[in-house]
Scaffold this motif. Sequence first.
Motif, mmCIF file in Angstrom:
data_model
loop_
_atom_site.group_PDB
_atom_site.id
_atom_site.type_symbol
_atom_site.label_atom_id
_atom_site.label_comp_id
_atom_site.label_asym_id
_atom_site.label_seq_id
_atom_site.Cartn_x
_atom_site.Cartn_y
_atom_site.Cartn_z
ATOM 1 N N GLU A 225 88.644 9.226 -72.515
ATOM 2 C CA GLU A 225 88.948 8.670 -73.833
ATOM 3 C C GLU A 225 87.744 8.754 -74.760
ATOM 4 O O GLU A 225 87.867 8.930 -75.945
ATOM 5 C CB GLU A 225 89.344 7.196 -73.689
ATOM 6 N N GLU A 226 86.580 8.623 -74.163
ATOM 7 C CA GLU A 226 85.369 8.535 -74.963
ATOM 8 C C GLU A 226 84.687 9.896 -74.954
ATOM 9 O O GLU A 226 84.128 10.298 -73.950
ATOM 10 C CB GLU A 226 84.456 7.511 -74.293
ATOM 11 N N SER A 227 84.770 10.639 -76.031
ATOM 12 C CA SER A 227 84.224 11.993 -75.984
ATOM 13 C C SER A 227 82.703 11.936 -75.933
ATOM 14 O O SER A 227 82.102 10.921 -76.249
ATOM 15 C CB SER A 227 84.674 12.778 -77.220
ATOM 16 N N VAL A 228 82.113 13.053 -75.546
ATOM 17 C CA VAL A 228 80.662 13.096 -75.357
ATOM 18 C C VAL A 228 79.937 12.643 -76.611
ATOM 19 O O VAL A 228 78.977 11.887 -76.558
ATOM 20 C CB VAL A 228 80.222 14.535 -75.031
ATOM 21 N N SER A 229 80.417 13.130 -77.754
ATOM 22 C CA SER A 229 79.694 12.826 -78.984
ATOM 23 C C SER A 229 79.776 11.343 -79.331
ATOM 24 O O SER A 229 79.003 10.846 -80.131
ATOM 25 C CB SER A 229 80.238 13.670 -80.127
ATOM 26 N N ASP A 230 80.731 10.627 -78.706
ATOM 27 C CA ASP A 230 80.807 9.200 -78.968
ATOM 28 C C ASP A 230 79.697 8.430 -78.273
ATOM 29 O O ASP A 230 79.387 7.314 -78.620
ATOM 30 C CB ASP A 230 82.147 8.626 -78.464
ATOM 31 N N ARG A 231 79.145 9.044 -77.246
ATOM 32 C CA ARG A 231 78.114 8.327 -76.492
ATOM 33 C C ARG A 231 76.753 8.880 -76.882
ATOM 34 O O ARG A 231 76.596 10.070 -77.077
ATOM 35 C CB ARG A 231 78.330 8.520 -74.993
ATOM 36 N N ALA A 232 75.803 8.015 -76.970
ATOM 37 C CA ALA A 232 74.453 8.496 -77.272
ATOM 38 C C ALA A 232 73.941 9.284 -76.084
ATOM 39 O O ALA A 232 74.245 8.956 -74.948
ATOM 40 C CB ALA A 232 73.542 7.316 -77.547
ATOM 41 N N THR A 233 73.213 10.340 -76.346
ATOM 42 C CA THR A 233 72.661 11.134 -75.257
ATOM 43 C C THR A 233 71.228 10.697 -75.020
ATOM 44 O O THR A 233 70.415 10.733 -75.930
ATOM 45 C CB THR A 233 72.674 12.620 -75.647
ATOM 46 N N THR A 234 70.938 10.274 -73.820
ATOM 47 C CA THR A 234 69.560 9.919 -73.519
ATOM 48 C C THR A 234 68.832 11.191 -73.133
ATOM 49 O O THR A 234 69.423 12.125 -72.611
ATOM 50 C CB THR A 234 69.483 8.931 -72.350
ATOM 51 N N HIS A 235 67.563 11.213 -73.414
ATOM 52 C CA HIS A 235 66.805 12.406 -73.057
ATOM 53 C C HIS A 235 65.677 12.034 -72.135
ATOM 54 O O HIS A 235 64.742 11.355 -72.527
ATOM 55 C CB HIS A 235 66.287 13.102 -74.322
ATOM 56 N N ALA A 236 65.801 12.482 -70.914
ATOM 57 C CA ALA A 236 64.777 12.154 -69.931
ATOM 58 C C ALA A 236 63.500 12.909 -70.267
ATOM 59 O O ALA A 236 63.546 14.038 -70.756
ATOM 60 C CB ALA A 236 65.276 12.532 -68.553
ATOM 61 N N THR A 237 62.370 12.305 -69.978
ATOM 62 C CA THR A 237 61.096 12.987 -70.211
ATOM 63 C C THR A 237 60.795 13.911 -69.033
ATOM 64 O O THR A 237 61.419 13.799 -67.965
ATOM 65 C CB THR A 237 59.941 11.972 -70.298
ATOM 66 N N ALA A 238 59.829 14.788 -69.238
ATOM 67 C CA ALA A 238 59.455 15.719 -68.167
ATOM 68 C C ALA A 238 59.010 14.940 -66.923
ATOM 69 O O ALA A 238 59.322 15.313 -65.798
ATOM 70 C CB ALA A 238 58.334 16.636 -68.656
ATOM 71 N N ASP A 239 58.322 13.834 -67.127
ATOM 72 C CA ASP A 239 57.866 13.018 -65.993
ATOM 73 C C ASP A 239 59.036 12.419 -65.232
ATOM 74 O O ASP A 239 59.021 12.339 -64.006
ATOM 75 C CB ASP A 239 56.976 11.864 -66.489
ATOM 76 N N GLU A 240 60.028 11.982 -65.991
ATOM 77 C CA GLU A 240 61.199 11.386 -65.333
ATOM 78 C C GLU A 240 61.955 12.442 -64.534
ATOM 79 O O GLU A 240 62.365 12.211 -63.391
ATOM 80 C CB GLU A 240 62.105 10.734 -66.391
ATOM 81 N N LEU A 241 62.100 13.605 -65.147
ATOM 82 C CA LEU A 241 62.779 14.701 -64.430
ATOM 83 C C LEU A 241 61.986 15.076 -63.177
ATOM 84 O O LEU A 241 62.545 15.310 -62.110
ATOM 85 C CB LEU A 241 62.924 15.922 -65.332
ATOM 86 N N ALA A 242 60.653 15.097 -63.330
ATOM 87 C CA ALA A 242 59.809 15.471 -62.189
ATOM 88 C C ALA A 242 59.934 14.450 -61.066
ATOM 89 O O ALA A 242 59.918 14.810 -59.881
ATOM 90 C CB ALA A 242 58.359 15.610 -62.635
ATOM 91 N N ALA A 243 60.082 13.176 -61.442
ATOM 92 C CA ALA A 243 60.200 12.132 -60.410
ATOM 93 C C ALA A 243 61.489 12.335 -59.603
ATOM 94 O O ALA A 243 61.500 12.207 -58.377
ATOM 95 C CB ALA A 243 60.176 10.752 -61.054
ATOM 96 N N VAL A 244 62.573 12.682 -60.309
ATOM 97 C CA VAL A 244 63.840 12.923 -59.602
ATOM 98 C C VAL A 244 63.713 14.177 -58.740
ATOM 99 O O VAL A 244 64.071 14.192 -57.562
ATOM 100 C CB VAL A 244 65.004 13.089 -60.612
ATOM 101 N N GLU A 245 63.154 15.210 -59.339
ATOM 102 C CA GLU A 245 63.000 16.491 -58.642
ATOM 103 C C GLU A 245 62.194 16.314 -57.343
ATOM 104 O O GLU A 245 62.544 16.813 -56.284
ATOM 105 C CB GLU A 245 62.264 17.452 -59.583
#
Length: 610
Positions: A225-245
């Motif tokens: 029901e809630e299209s993508v554009s309705d939700r704010a997109t968070t943007h992970a930082t390179a450090d956050e991505l690296a922590a997950v990776e």
Amino acid sequence: MQFAEFAARASEMETEPADLATVALVRDLFCDAGDDLTVVVRFVQGRVFPAWDSTTLDVGPRLLREAIARAAGQNVTAGDVEDRLADAGEIGAVAAGYDFGGQRGLAAFAGGGGDGLSVREVDETLRELAAASGAGSEDRKLNTLFGLFNRASPEEAKYLARLVLGEMRIGVGEGTVRDAVAEAFLAGPEVDDDEGDEDDIATGGDADDDAEDGASGDGTDTAAEESVSDRATTHATADELAAVERALQVSNDYGMVARVAREEGRDGLEAVRLEVGRPVQAMLAQAGTVTDALEAWDEAAVERKFDGARVQVHVASGDEEEGAAADVSLFSRNMDDVTDALPEVVEFVADHVDAPAILDGEVVAVDDDGEPLPFQEVLRRFRRKHDVDRMREEVRVELRAFDCLHAGGEDLLDAPVTERHARLSELVPESAVSGLLVSDDEGEIAAFEEASLDAGHEGVMLKNPDSTYSPGDRGKNWLKRKPDVETVDLVVTGAEWGEGRRANHLGTFLLSARDGDDYATIGNVATGITDEELADLSALLEPEIVSEDGQTVELNPAVVFEVGYEEIQRSPTYSSGYALRFPRFVAVREDKTPADADSLERIERLAESQ
Ligand code: AMP
């Protein structure tokens, strides 16, 4: 979460062409997954088990077709399903084309409950199915799958069928999952001036709330029901991505990593450690040269390159009270469990290596003298499930370890090559460990390579001595030395008497290219020559000695050597203006006279074309 909701979300992802929007959809799904997060994270990748776990459902396409046919009704045969598959090209679309509802009443009567499938139920059922073995297991699997399809809507059936075969086809790769985990559970809100009023929708805190909402099981279509554009997109930082990776690299368990990210944040991810028994992806190598290595790192850690099959060795402590031996597991490069195929390696490790430990290495086939045999021989043993004992008599295999990822409770992934190798040498008997030379000297490295080749190995690996172990990475820190691309034929115009054991022989040979009627020097070759060859070469060249000055002799241009090299570079040292990097003796060209040797023009052309 209901499986119908999962299927609806998967369907949205499948039709979403844009990568970023797909990440947002996956993120939203994770946020809403509640207690089912671990399972949902695996399902979007078409997995029931984590990546490190080599357990499979062991359901082939034929069995799946039969289950679908049975659930589709009495008039449908496995042959009909196969025909449709030939048209549709993909089992999900075929499964979605049947109406399984006809038997739903029957299923409810038989205990199906009449309510829809939940994600958890699908997971548990598929896990039970994977565990079925022995006589009658095929029938049990068929019945179980029939039970699932029988309760599935067309959309659920589509993704269920794909899940069973392990490919979701919804455009969600490992990178997407990584990004989505970081966005869902680590990243702060996107700061977007134009749409500032939406900033509060997807903060980390809200993400958790969403997850709880999901757990309370509110309907099926929130994301739809809630299209993508309705939700704010968070943007992970390179450090956050690296922590997950990083946590993914260490654990190979996306489900667990997502849960830890949600519940413990970055600190939790950073605390994810290796676990004995849970394989990690093997670090890989690029092709490279000694020149590349020394230019990049000043000195190189050089190891033998074994011609075998990659193996990761996990040694857990046995049950001490029971006095049990160490518990050894072996994994292939793709993290498949190959323990049962290699009993003598297991015995060797149990007898000689203290637990807990994780080692990286190769399994090589050896002859009765312990000399390496060609790679093909190892393959006869490596994944074998039957006749292991008989094959053990035919092909002997041994471990050659070259790295140590964990020892005595300590993770060593972040330790440099040299330290990991030192730990390895403490743990494993010398005969089963690759030698290590750390050197900045091309001659020394060449001699190490020569010894490695003489001993029947494939060559050498060059490693950055300071580099850490990065699982799954084919980076520039490990180089497999490229074999020489070209050889050149050069005239021997000088030599030096050897030293020590080789004092009676000419050892180092001065090489020259043809330059008009004259010869222009281009380098010395001293490697790639066995003792026996050295004696022959001395006998061949001694008659050509024109003059001697200390150890150095001048020779008549009479003999032509074929020489391999890594690179030709400009150099003021030799009269040609060029020098060969890493020259290696290949052969005496008895068929060639100095007039047939390579000219300086050819050397120039080769140098330019590099
Ligand atoms: P290649 O298979 O040609 O891509 O070469 C890389 C492979 O060589 C690695 O994946 C290992 O399986 C194998 N190998 C053999 N000896 C070593 C060593 N000392 N260090 C790292 N890898 C090695």
